[in-house]
Scaffold this active site. Structure first.
Site, PDB file in Angstrom:
ATOM      1  NE  ARG A  70      -4.893   0.454  13.291  1.00  0.00           N
ATOM      2  CZ  ARG A  70      -4.259   0.587  12.130  1.00  0.00           C
ATOM      3  NH1 ARG A  70      -2.938   0.626  12.094  1.00  0.00           N
ATOM      4  NH2 ARG A  70      -4.938   0.686  10.999  1.00  0.00           N
ATOM      5  CB  SER A 104       5.417  10.280  11.001  1.00  0.00           C
ATOM      6  OG  SER A 104       4.520  10.399   9.916  1.00  0.00           O
ATOM      7  NE  ARG A 133      -5.055   8.537  11.156  1.00  0.00           N
ATOM      8  CZ  ARG A 133      -4.406   7.737  10.333  1.00  0.00           C
ATOM      9  NH1 ARG A 133      -5.030   7.245   9.266  1.00  0.00           N
ATOM     10  NH2 ARG A 133      -3.151   7.427  10.563  1.00  0.00           N
ATOM     11  CE  LYS A 140      -2.861   0.984   3.605  1.00  0.00           C
ATOM     12  NZ  LYS A 140      -2.614   2.378   4.010  1.00  0.00           N
ATOM     13  CB  SER A 141       3.803   2.340   1.986  1.00  0.00           C
ATOM     14  OG  SER A 141       3.223   2.345   3.252  1.00  0.00           O
ATOM     15  CD  GLN A 145       0.746   8.558   6.927  1.00  0.00           C
ATOM     16  OE1 GLN A 145       0.251   9.323   7.754  1.00  0.00           O
ATOM     17  NE2 GLN A 145       0.139   7.454   6.527  1.00  0.00           N
ATOM     18  CG  ASP A 190       0.852   0.218   9.539  1.00  0.00           C
ATOM     19  OD1 ASP A 190       0.525   1.074  10.375  1.00  0.00           O
ATOM     20  OD2 ASP A 190       1.186   0.513   8.372  1.00  0.00           O
ATOM     21  CE  LYS A 205       0.136   4.544  12.937  1.00  0.00           C
ATOM     22  NZ  LYS A 205       0.840   5.226  11.831  1.00  0.00           N
ATOM     23  NE  ARG A 249      -2.255  -1.444   8.438  1.00  0.00           N
ATOM     24  CZ  ARG A 249      -2.024  -1.846   7.196  1.00  0.00           C
ATOM     25  NH1 ARG A 249      -2.195  -3.102   6.860  1.00  0.00           N
ATOM     26  NH2 ARG A 249      -1.594  -0.993   6.270  1.00  0.00           N
TER      27      ARG A 249
HETATM   28  C1  S3P Z   1       2.653   4.996   6.057  1.00  0.00           C
HETATM   29  C2  S3P Z   1       3.308   5.347   7.213  1.00  0.00           C
HETATM   30  C3  S3P Z   1       2.859   4.948   8.550  1.00  0.00           C
HETATM   31  C4  S3P Z   1       1.889   3.789   8.499  1.00  0.00           C
HETATM   32  C5  S3P Z   1       0.834   3.978   7.443  1.00  0.00           C
HETATM   33  C6  S3P Z   1       1.457   4.139   6.076  1.00  0.00           C
HETATM   34  C7  S3P Z   1       3.186   5.474   4.768  1.00  0.00           C
HETATM   35  O1  S3P Z   1       2.215   6.045   9.171  1.00  0.00           O
HETATM   36  O2  S3P Z   1       1.282   3.601   9.754  1.00  0.00           O
HETATM   37  O3  S3P Z   1      -0.034   2.862   7.432  1.00  0.00           O
HETATM   38  O4  S3P Z   1       2.795   4.947   3.712  1.00  0.00           O
HETATM   39  O5  S3P Z   1       4.020   6.391   4.783  1.00  0.00           O
HETATM   40  P1  S3P Z   1       3.062   7.226   9.893  1.00  0.00           P
HETATM   41  O6  S3P Z   1       3.880   7.867   8.893  1.00  0.00           O
HETATM   42  O7  S3P Z   1       2.028   8.148  10.450  1.00  0.00           O
HETATM   43  O8  S3P Z   1       3.833   6.547  10.968  1.00  0.00           O
END
Ligand code: S3P
Length: 442
Positions: A356, A176, A131, A26-27, A178, A325, A352, A401
């Protein structure tokens, strides 16, 4: 609690056995869509995950002017071409962009649109609009981006892009990927070096993929930089299988007597395989073997078999990002191990798709496991041979999840359980149930 929308999960008819593949990561899929949309030219992508979250990214870049021509391949993944807006930049969308349930879409998009003179409103579903977003808007504001309403914590938020961003050297308060990615993407268009440092290493797909698109990127243990200005150029991207999806099959094989499975073509990026190392430390029968590279991303085989003598262990805070995750499914596995398992520094679990940390403690307590939180640490007192209560119904909180994690209690035990809003699995692993059926029949 209402009784509607409950899916019954029956125990597996036999052990899990044989080889399989899981859908695309997915990422990496999100990044393939977003980076290709930013690039000049047509990027050819394959193995892209077809799920609700990735579709949120596809719809978003289409609204911003990218031309996405993807079709369903024989294995159910998406493949085809994405022609980006390149140096012309994204177009002004005429309505807000709905990111659905996808935090990755919303947070990465902030960095994507930040360097352009457009105004983009981002919103999402009930979960996403709760969030935290300040972690992204704070560093982007330091680069010169404005947001409306100023100082707002949650979506909807309007990004007021600016074509004269300045580079920053940012010490992130949390690990993070993201956050790191949003800042690096904005940094591509700033004049100079933009650097993000984090307390412990988060997933590094952005640093590994951006050079494929021609970006001048450097990556260290807890730090990554881009040198701007830089225009991404089309390339070719192959998305390997998702280790987070694989973790459900792996933990089920570890818990279900007689099981022995191999998952092929799955990402073995060490920033994502913390769950394998944790299971190894618990004494599980598990192994990995790299068989190739997609760009700079390692992929290969994870083998896992029934493991009757699991032991509790301690997972230090600096390892948490590499399995963030997978903590719910590892927590269920730890519930069947002898002794205490401690996950240190798991506060991020609270923000999340649902809280969780609270959900894991609540459900483990409900099935008779002593689990608790101390500071930011999660403690689980395992009980080998545990039987879940009759008539168990668990609320997924519409969190994909959690829906998959709780279903292991039915699949690997000897009693059916009910899960409310199980279809949340469509967010990341729509073929979850079919994949189990396939492995039981082999
Ligand atoms: C992700 C980063 C993670 C992860 C999320 C996907 C990404 O989050 O939990 O499911 O694709 O960069 P964080 O960056 O908030 O830790």
């Amino acid at each position: 609690m209402s009784t509607d929308n409950i899916t019954i999960i029956e125990p597996l008819a036999g052990p899990l056995d044989g080889s399989t593949r899981v859908p695309g990561d997915k990422s990496i899929s999100h990044r393939a869509i977003l980076f290709s949309a930013m690039a000049e030219g047509t990027t050819r992508v394959s193995g892209v995950l077809d799920s609700d979250d990735v579709r949120s990214s596809i719809k978003a870049v289409q609204k911003l002017g990218a031309d996405v021509n993807l079709t369903k391949a024989i294995d159910g993944s998406l493949e085809g071409g994405i022609t980006g807006w390149g140096s012309a930049g994204p177009k002004q969308p005429d309505e807000p962009i709905d990111c659905g349930n996808s935090g990755t879409t919303a947070r990465l998009l902030m960095g994507v649109v930040a360097p352009w003179d457009i105004k983009v409103t981002l919103t999402g579903d009930e979960s996403l609009t709760k969030r935290p977003m300040r972690r992204i808007t704070a560093p982007l504001m330091k680069m010169g981006v404005n947001f409306e309403p100023a100082g707002r914590e949650t979506l909807p938020i309007t990004v007021l892009g600016d074509s004269s961003l300045h580079p920053i050297d940012y010490d992130a308060p949390m690990s993070s990927a993201q956050l790191k990615t949003a800042v690096l993407l904005a940094g591509l268009y700033a004049d100079g070096t933009t650097t993000v440092s984090e307390p412990s290493p988060s997933r590094n797909h952005t640093e590994l993929m951006l050079p494929e698109y021609g970006a001048d990127t450097t990556a260290g243990y807890r730090t990554a930089s881009v040198n701007g200005p830089c225009q991404l150029k089309a390339c070719e991207v192959l998305v390997p299988g998702d280790p987070s999806s694989a973790s459900f099959l792996v933990c089920a094989a570890v818990l279900k007597p007689g099981s022995n499975i191999q998952i092929e073509n799955v990402s073995l990026n060490t920033a994502r395989t913390g769950f394998v190392r944790t299971l190894e430390r618990m004494g599980a029968n598990i192994d990995t073997r790299i068989t190739g590279y997609a760009g700079k991303e390692a992929y290969g085989i994870i083998s896992a078999a029934y493991s009757p003598n699991l032991l509790g262990c301690e997972i230090p805070a600096q390892h948490i990002a590499s399995e963030i995750d997978e903590i719910p499914v590892l927590a269920i596995t730890a519930a069947f191990a002898k002794g205490i398992t401690v996950f240190r520094g798991v506060g991020e679990l609270k923000v999340k798709e649902s809280n969780r940390l609270q959900a894991v403690i609540q459900v483990l307590n409900e099935i008779g496991i002593d689990a608790w939180e101390e500071g930011e640490d999660l403690f689980i007192q395992g009980q080998p041979g545990l039987k879940v209560p009759d008539g168990l119904v668990i609320d997924s909180r519409k969190d994909h999840r959690l829906a998959m994690t709780w279903s292991l209690l039915g699949l690997c035990g000897d009693k059916a359980i009910g899960i409310r809003d199980f279809d949340a699995v469509k967010v990341s692993f729509p073929t979850f149930r079919a994949q189990f059926e396939e492995l039981v029949q082999k």
